[in-house]
Write a protein that holds these residues in place. Structure first.
Motif, PDB file in Angstrom:
ATOM      1  N   HIS A 109       0.840  -1.199   0.000  1.00  0.00           N
ATOM      2  CA  HIS A 109       0.000   0.000   0.000  1.00  0.00           C
ATOM      3  C   HIS A 109       0.875   1.250   0.000  1.00  0.00           C
ATOM      4  O   HIS A 109       1.845   1.311   0.734  1.00  0.00           O
ATOM      5  CB  HIS A 109      -0.926  -0.009   1.232  1.00  0.00           C
ATOM      6  CG  HIS A 109      -2.084   0.903   1.091  1.00  0.00           C
ATOM      7  ND1 HIS A 109      -1.947   2.267   1.185  1.00  0.00           N
ATOM      8  CD2 HIS A 109      -3.385   0.683   0.817  1.00  0.00           C
ATOM      9  CE1 HIS A 109      -3.130   2.826   0.986  1.00  0.00           C
ATOM     10  NE2 HIS A 109      -4.023   1.892   0.759  1.00  0.00           N
ATOM     11  N   PRO A 110       0.516   2.225  -0.825  1.00  0.00           N
ATOM     12  CA  PRO A 110       1.397   3.396  -0.932  1.00  0.00           C
ATOM     13  C   PRO A 110       1.293   4.384   0.234  1.00  0.00           C
ATOM     14  O   PRO A 110       1.983   5.396   0.229  1.00  0.00           O
ATOM     15  CB  PRO A 110       0.943   4.067  -2.230  1.00  0.00           C
ATOM     16  CG  PRO A 110      -0.460   3.653  -2.414  1.00  0.00           C
ATOM     17  CD  PRO A 110      -0.605   2.300  -1.773  1.00  0.00           C
ATOM     18  N   ALA A 160      -1.269  -3.989  -7.473  1.00  0.00           N
ATOM     19  CA  ALA A 160      -1.066  -2.884  -8.433  1.00  0.00           C
ATOM     20  C   ALA A 160      -2.222  -1.884  -8.355  1.00  0.00           C
ATOM     21  O   ALA A 160      -2.006  -0.672  -8.413  1.00  0.00           O
ATOM     22  CB  ALA A 160      -0.940  -3.445  -9.840  1.00  0.00           C
ATOM     23  N   GLN A 163      -2.175   0.941  -5.798  1.00  0.00           N
ATOM     24  CA  GLN A 163      -1.356   2.137  -6.033  1.00  0.00           C
ATOM     25  C   GLN A 163      -2.227   3.282  -6.566  1.00  0.00           C
ATOM     26  O   GLN A 163      -1.733   4.353  -6.865  1.00  0.00           O
ATOM     27  CB  GLN A 163      -0.239   1.847  -7.052  1.00  0.00           C
ATOM     28  CG  GLN A 163       0.554   0.571  -6.825  1.00  0.00           C
ATOM     29  CD  GLN A 163       1.161   0.504  -5.450  1.00  0.00           C
ATOM     30  OE1 GLN A 163       1.822   1.423  -5.015  1.00  0.00           O
ATOM     31  NE2 GLN A 163       0.922  -0.595  -4.742  1.00  0.00           N
TER      32      GLN A 163
END
Lengths: 261, 285
Positions: A109-110, A160, A163
């Motif tokens: 997780h960003p 992905a 993001q």
């Protein structure tokens, strides 16, 4: 329309692209993996890239991600910073690594500020929502090393998507799944694409998968051999030209073939 | 000797405090060391401390400067760790090859200096350690190390875990793996040097490698791996010191055997729990 030098696809002319690749060339030593490659990707595009092994598909993704420097040309992101979600073809890792799917997605997780690998309630919600979207919510507590190829592929797609990408790059998403799994994945990706207008560029050897999912196709063999709608590009003649041989893999294949649905 | 008797001796008290600080610190760092396949790296840094100590004595003998030998060993080990990390990154040599020649080369150099200075007795302390020689200064140094390691792990848990799992994936998620690898290598070097007094160069790896290896056998998640590893890291050295006092055994080897005992217990527990196959990894076909 067939555009042998693959630039903007016709429907997108006039719109500002998300990603602009101009005359891109990548050389490893004396070998050109990719040369004179042009491609514009606009918001909502679903581009399938096909081509033989060693044709430069993975190198193209690495250049877009900034993992290899271009030897020639450039990769432009006209809207400034572009959030890219990337799903690799293979993820080599120690399968005895005791990490659950939930933990794997947490470290992917960003979110910037959290302690000891944890995330907040909002981020946890995002993780479960993403898993539900990919129909794998039940895998949250399962160990990553025990997943099947198809399940693992979906978890990579989920990582992905977390993001919050504007562009999703998928390297051979259907490589490790059977035909049914490939069709399911294609349906899910189409659903996400329809709901979010997410731009997707994917590489695949599976022409059924490509014809099912892609709205535009680019044939890549070191350079772009042909580009356009699946109906115009996925023909015996152009495929033979791309793969540089008259093999039988695609002979007689038609995008409308019921097997491809 | 009962526990209160043991506690009444100052040198044993320092040894127990030292074990309780360094055990969990080494174990938590060891989780990433073992998952990254860097056990040989930490072992080689421990052995290379011989050269750092020898250089310290050489400096003292030739210049008359009495610098804290720990600082010289620390500087040498950090330099060697950085050099090895640079070679991993910049050459096509396999990491174990780089470690082997860096470590044997530096130890050979250190032994030549020791022979030249005629100080062979130094080797005994470096190779086997001396946990009872710990004083308040050592405890302070160890506490600072524990804070630095703990802080680094807390702040860098996400990038460190992801880059341990797959460096390329970490790069695509915006993690700068280059500096992270250097920082991690330097942290291993600092941990090894500060922990040398506890077990010595020959046995120190046990503190770093065995707790995470044992924890991996009974853990089903990364959180439990970290927790169980820290608990083993705390319990095994403590038990080792107490057992060595009770049974009148050399302390360092007893700490290592306590760790090995816990590893065997964890293996038995994993068999009992019936999920050994799971811990071996691999996806169902």
């Amino acid at each position: 329309m067939i555009a042998p030098a693959a630039q903007s696809f016709p429907a997108a002319i006039g719109r500002k692209p998300l990603l602009q690749i101009q005359g891109l060339g990548v050389r490893y030593g004396s070998h050109w993996a990719l040369r004179d490659f042009d491609l514009d990707v606009h918001q909502g595009d679903m581009v399938g890239i096909i081509g033989p092994n060693g044709g430069g598909k993975s190198t193209l993704f690495k250049a877009i991600l900034g993992l290899v420097p271009p030897t020639a040309g450039r990769v432009l992101k006209p809207s400034g910073a572009l959030r890219i979600g990337y799903v690799p073809q293979h993820l080599t890792y120690d399968t005895s690594f005791p990490i659950t799917v939930g933990e794997f997605l947490t470290v992917n997780h960003p979110a910037r500020f959290f302690w000891c690998g944890g995330v907040g309630r909002k981020q946890k919600r995002e993780i479960t929502d993403t898993l539900e979207r990919l129909h794998v919510a039940d895998l949250l507590g399962q160990r990553l090393g025990t997943l099947s190829g198809g399940q693992f592929q979906r978890i990579l797609v989920a990582s992905a998507l977390l993001q919050k990408p504007e562009l999703l790059l998928l390297d051979e998403p259907s490589a490790s799944v059977d035909r049914r799994g490939s069709d399911d994945l294609s349906d899910i990706l189409e659903e996400i694409h329809r709901a979010t207008s997410l731009s997707v560029v994917f590489v695949s050897h599976d022409l059924h998968f490509v014809s099912h999912l892609a709205k535009k196709v680019c044939c890549l063999n070191q350079t772009c051999c042909a580009a356009g709608d699946p109906e115009t590009v996925l023909t015996d003649h152009l495929l033979a030209q791309t793969y540089g041989t008259t093999g039988h893999t695609w002979r007689g294949f038609q995008p409308s073939d019921p097997l491809s649905r | 000797m009962n526990l209160s008797e043991i506690w009444s001796y100052e040198f044993i008290r320092y040894a127990l405090i030292s074990a309780c600080i360094l055990g969990p610190t080494c174990a938590l760092l060891g989780v990433f060391v073992t998952l990254r396949g860097m056990a040989f790296f930490s072992d080689s840094l421990a052995h290379s401390a011989v050269t750092g100590v020898a250089l310290g004595f050489l400096l003292e003998e030739k210049t008359g400067l009495a610098i804290d030998p720990m600082l010289i060993v620390l500087a040498f080990s950090i330099g060697l760790a950085s050099l090895m990390a640079w070679l991993f990154h910049r050459t096509t040599l396999r990491p174990d090859t780089v470690i082997a020649f860096s470590f044997t080369g530096s130890v050979a150099f250190g032994v030549i200096i020791i022979a030249w200075l005629q100080k062979y007795r130094l080797l005994d302390g470096i190779l086997f350690g001396s946990i009872y020689a710990n004083g308040p200064g050592d405890i302070l140094r160890q506490a600072i190390l524990a804070l630095v390691v703990g802080g680094f792990l807390l702040l860098q848990m996400r990038p460190l875990t992801l880059s341990t799992l797959n460096p390329e994936l970490a790069q695509t998620r915006g993690i700068r793996t280059g500096w992270l690898n250097y920082a991690f290598a330097i942290l291993i070097a600092a941990t090894v040097v500060v922990s040398l007094r506890m077990l010595g160069a020959l046995l120190l790896s046990a503190l770093i490698v065995i707790p995470p290896a044992a924890a991996k056998l009974v853990s089903n998640s990364f959180a439990s791996l970290l927790l169980v590893s820290a608990v083993i890291g705390l319990a095994a050295p403590f038990l080792g010191v107490v057992a060595s006092c009770q049974l009148d055994l050399p302390t360092g080897p007893t700490i290592v055997l306590a760790n090995v005992g816990v590893l065997i217990l964890c293996y038995a527990a994993s068999l009992f729990l019936g999920n050994r196959a799971l811990h071996r990894g691999g996806r169902p076909q």
